[in-house]
Every structure is written in structure tokens, then in C-alpha cells.
Design an enzyme around this catalytic site. Structure first.
Site, PDB file in Angstrom:
ATOM      1  N   THR A   1      -4.358  13.061  28.543  1.00 32.95           N
ATOM      2  CA  THR A   1      -3.703  12.034  29.357  1.00 32.95           C
ATOM      3  C   THR A   1      -4.722  11.292  30.225  1.00 32.95           C
ATOM      4  OG1 THR A   1      -1.714  13.406  29.439  1.00 32.95           O
ATOM      5  CG2 THR A   1      -1.895  11.672  31.097  1.00 32.95           C
TER       6      THR A   1
ATOM      7  N   ILE B   1      -3.796   7.816  44.449  1.00 33.87           N
ATOM      8  CA  ILE B   1      -3.884   7.488  45.892  1.00 33.87           C
ATOM      9  C   ILE B   1      -5.257   7.878  46.436  1.00 33.87           C
ATOM     10  CG2 ILE B   1      -2.901   7.897  48.174  1.00 33.87           C
ATOM     11  CD1 ILE B   1      -0.456   9.006  46.939  1.00 33.87           C
TER      12      ILE B   1
ATOM     13  N   LYS C   1      -3.861  21.462  45.972  1.00 31.92           N
ATOM     14  CA  LYS C   1      -4.201  20.183  46.608  1.00 31.92           C
ATOM     15  C   LYS C   1      -4.252  20.341  48.130  1.00 31.92           C
ATOM     16  CE  LYS C   1      -2.272  17.483  42.811  1.00 31.92           C
ATOM     17  NZ  LYS C   1      -1.023  17.010  42.220  1.00 31.92           N
TER      18      LYS C   1
END
Ligand code: NAP
Ligand code: HSE
Length: 429
Positions: A14, A137, A206
Site C-alpha cells: 500500500t 498529518i 504511535k
């Protein structure tokens, strides 16, 4: 000076195919921005015969990732294949060979970030991982650079696209959890092992990464208290909506008053008027609170082929500029403090409880009395249904220390009239 920069791409799934596509489509512009043409010299994959999302000359493909990181012609290794131990060895070899590394691999950074950073510094190479948190982001670079003038108090928000997509589908279209997960996988949002997403591990990794940068103290994945979304039911989503809340998977890292770090991931009720409540689908949103900026919010697509490629290519641009300017590896180790990570039991939250109890007079009072003994004070309590034998009640507590709430729930579970504690969720203020 070399006439171009050569990239070795590890992975063409991906994200890798997105990186390939962006480098092809924006190549001319990127050469002007960096001062050097960027050429993909080779791409490591597992299966040479697999159908690809992008058309790639077959002579670029190899199954030998070790050869790529040892190729003297390659200047920058871009790792978008995933995996931990074997991948770490490949990146350490790349650093030893003087190559800068760009990666999207949060699993690896949240476990071996320190070792890899030290290896990069030792070899005078760049180590960049913007895509590891928040997909497209910008958040790693802002924490490292733009917000570096602040003392950061808190980083919190929605940091997993797959779970936000699932919760949005369950809430807005009444879709079943499994169907929503399948859709997220088909769209390329989910991890190779989707348990990583739905159990909250991906968000936990994260949070470990952003906490390390925000507080300049290494937080590893096992330090983060993690709860996923697998226990969330359509009923909880419906009750939350009735009370004016959305359910979201929240990641939160804070510096506590006593100088420790609190790092948690949990599904929570978010008031509908809170900006996070309207962040839907694969979007992520991250709030940063600092003593100079006040509050800043970063919003965008948190997963998927091109948004993630946008962040990876941004890092490639930085690495190429540094290569061109002879300024590679000119960064300091971020984690120079050693702050303790606080137990989640010492964090304070409001809680939503859903209980099944005996449908008898005096039961609600007995429950309120029992949890009150642990300092848990009830803000609202109401009965959702009853069938003469069992009643379902929903309770929202005032802020309480999580440890006190857990002790209260243990005793509640032993009460004769409490049939089941069906749900315990935190409530965001
Ligand atoms: P993916 O679609 O599964 O692609 C992985 C690629 O790596 C495939 O091309 C695979 O080859 C190749 N590969 C795996 N192991 C290999 C090995 N040992 N040697 C050579 N090639 C190998 O995964 P993805 O979604 O692109 O994710 C890649 C990384 O980016 C992961 O670390 C993930 O956590 C991170 N990430 C993903 C997203 C997202 O939205 N998907 C967002 C941010 C970060 P084959 O194609 O031949 O099987
Ligand atoms: N599986 C991850 C997510 C990919 O859904 O957020 C982006 O890191």
C-alpha cells in the site's frame, strides 16, 4: 557531487506503491525543490510475481532486501515493508553503510527507536519517520522543530485510521464491526495483522513515539497502557449518542504534575461538541498543548496509500536536501531525560459504566453506596430497560482515580444484585 540521489525502496505494498507513484508524478518538481533528481534504483518485495498497484519495470524488483541495503550506489533507504527484528537489522546495516533511512514503521520505532537513533547519529545519517504517526498529518516534524520552543504538556487525539473508520461506520450506518474492518482492510488502512489496529497496539505505538519526542524521554510501547475497541457494542454507541457523546479511540500522553509521563490508549465517550467527535472515517486529529502555543490541532487522513506516501516523500525530500547540502545526520538525540511513566491506575477520568442488576427496590442505592465507599461519586445514573428480573443501568461518574474505580468495580462485581458489569469506558471532558 553525484548527479542524482538513488533510493532503495523496501516494500511495494500500500505505502510503497504510493511512494513510487508520488515520486513518478512529482519527480520534476521534487528535483527542483531538492536540487537533485531522485531515482528509485531498486525495490525489495517478497513475491516478484504479485500484481502491483503501480506499474513498475520488472528489473527494479528484487527479493533480496539485504542486497539493497548493501548496494554502494544507494544513498537513501526507504523502509515501507513493516516487521520488527529482521527489519531493524536491515536498517542498522543501512546506517553502517552510511545511508540515511526513511521509515513508516511505528512498530519498529516504538520498540527500537533508541537503538536506531543512536546508530543514525553514530553514522552521520538521517533517520526520519514522519509517516509513523498520523499517516499524512505532519506531527513528528512539528514536535521536533516547529514546536520545539514549547514545554509540551499534552499530546492527545485520534491516531488510528482503521479504528476511527470502524467506529464511524458502526455509528453512522449501523454496520457490524467485522464488515467495517473488512472495508478498512480493502481500503489499505489496516495493518498486516489488523489485531494491531483493533486491540489499540498501533495507537499505543504511535503514542510511545510522540510521547518520546514531546517530553524528550524515551517511552516504549510496553510503557503505554492500551485498550482497544473490540468490546465496544452497538448498544454502547447508541447510549453514548443519546447522552450527547461519540465513541472514539483516544491516545493520550501527558506530563503529570509530579514530572512523570502518563501514556494511555482507550476507547472513550467524547462530547459531540468536542472537535474530536466530528473527526470521522480514516481521519486522525492530534492536539498538542504547550506553554507557548496554547493548543494546536493537526487534522488529516491518518492512513492509506497516498496520504501516507505524502509523509514518506516529505521525509525523502528532507533527506535529499541534507544529502545535497552536506548536512546529513546533523540532529541531536531527542530523549535526553529519563522520566518515569506513571501507572494508568493513578490517572483520573470520568467513567461510563453499563451494568445489569437485579430489578429490585433498593438496588440502585446499594450500588451507589458501594462505589461511594471507594470515593467514586455518581454524576448521573439511569435505567435503560427492565424485564422484572434484570434491569440495565448506565452510570456516569465524576472524575476519579482509575485505581479507585477498579477497586470499586471489583467489589461491585461480587455484589449479589449485580449480574454483570457489561462495559467500562472513560469519558473525555
Ligand atoms: P503492505 O501493503 O503489507 O506492504 C508490505 C510490502 O513489503 C509488500 O510489498 C511486501 O512484499 C514487502 N515485504 C514484506 N516483507 C518483506 C521482506 N522480508 N522482504 C522484502 N519485501 C517485503 O503494508 P503497508 O500497508 O504498505 O505498510 C507498510 C509499512 O508502513 C508498515 O510498517 C505499516 O505499519 C506502515 N504504515 C502503513 C500505513 C497504511 O495506511 N497502510 C500508514 C502508515 C504507516 P509483497 O508485496 O511481495 O508481499
Ligand atoms: N493501520 C494504521 C491506521 C495505518 O489505521 O491508522 C496508519 O498508521
Amino acid at each position: 557531487m553525484k548527479p542524482q540521489v538513488n533510493i532503495g525502496l523496501l516494500g511495494l505494498g500500500t505505502v510503497g506503491s504510493g511512494v513510487y507513484q508520488v515520486l513518478q508524478e512529482n519527480g520534476e518538481e521534487l528535483a527542483k525543490r531538492t536540487g537533485l533528481p531522485i531515482r528509485i534504483k531498486s525495490i525489495a518485495v517478497r513475491d516478484l510475481d504479485k500484481e502491483r498497484l503501480v506499474e513498475v519495470p520488472s528489473d527494479l524488483l528484487t527479493t533480496d532486501a539485504v542486497k539493497v541495503v548493501n548496494d554502494p550506489d544507494i544513498d537513501i533507504v526507504v523502509e515501507v515493508m513493516g516487521g520488527i527484528e529482521g527489519t531493524k537489522d536491515l536498517l542498522l546495516t543501512a546506517f553502517r553503510n552510511g545511508k540515511s533511512v526513511v521509515t513508516a514503521n511505528k512498530d519498529l520505532i516504538a520498540e527500537h527507536g533508541e537503538e536506531l537513533t543512536l546508530a543514525a547519529v553514530r553514522s552521520g545519517c538521517d533517520f526520519l519517520y514522519e509517516a509513523s504517526v498520523g499517516g499524512g498529518i505532519p506531527i513528528i516534524r512539528p514536535l521536533r522543530k516547529d514546536l520545539a520552543g514549547n514545554r509540551i504538556h499534552e499530546v492527545m487525539g485520534i491516531v488510528n485510521g482503521t479504528t476511527n473508520f470502524i467506529l464511524t461506520r458502526m455509528s453512522q450506518s449501523g454496520m457490524a464491526f467485522e464488515d467495517a474492518l473488512k472495508e478498512a482492510q480493502a481500503l489499505g488502512y489496516a495493518e498486516a495483522n489488523p489485531a494491531s489496529d483493533v486491540e489499540g497496539w498501533d495507537a499505543g505505538r504511535k503514542i510511545a513515539i510522540v510521547a518520546s519526542l514531546a517530553f524528550n524521554s524515551r517511552v516504549n510501547f510496553p510503557d503505554v497502557d492500551v485498550e482497544g475497541i473490540t468490546a465496544i457494542t452497538a448498544r454502547d454507541i447508541e447510549y453514548a449518542k443519546e447522552m450527547g457523546y461519540a465513541i472514539k479511540l483516544i491516545g493520550c500522553a501527558k506530563e503529570t504534575e509530579n514530572g512523570k509521563i502518563s501514556a494511555q490508549v482507550y476507547p472513550a465517550l467524547v462530547p459531540l461538541e468536542h472537535p474530536l467527535a466530528s473527526v470521522n472515517g480514516a481521519y486522525n486529529a492530534i492536539f498538542v498543548r504547550g506553554n507557548a502555543i496554547g493548543e494546536a490541532m493537526f487534522l488529516g487522513l491518518g492512513a492509506g496509500q497516498l496520504p501516507t506516501a505524502s509523509a514518506v516523500v516529505g521525509d525523502i525530500v528532507e533527506a535529499v536536501r541534507n544529502f545535497h547540502a552536506g548536512t546529513r545526520g546533523k540532529f541531536l538525540v531527542d530523549c535526553y531525560h529519563k522520566k518515569e511513566v506513571q501507572s494508568a491506575l493513578d490517572n483520573h477520568h470520568r467513567f461510563y459504566l453499563r451494568l445489569e442488576v437485579a430489578d429490585q427496590a433498593g438496588v440502585l442505592g446499594a450500588i451507589a453506596g458501594k462505589i461511594g465507599q471507594h470515593g467514586v461519586s455518581i454524576q448521573t445514573m439511569f435505567q435503560k430497560w427492565a424485564d422484572n428480573k434484570t434491569a440495565e443501568i448506565v452510570v456516569i461518574t465524576h472524575q476519579v482515580r482509575e485505581g479507585a474505580l477498579r477497586n470499586a468495580l471489583n467489589e461491585l462485581g461480587d455484589m449479589e444484585h449485580v449480574r454483570a458489569i457489561k462495559q467500562t469506558l472513560r469519558v473525555v471532558d
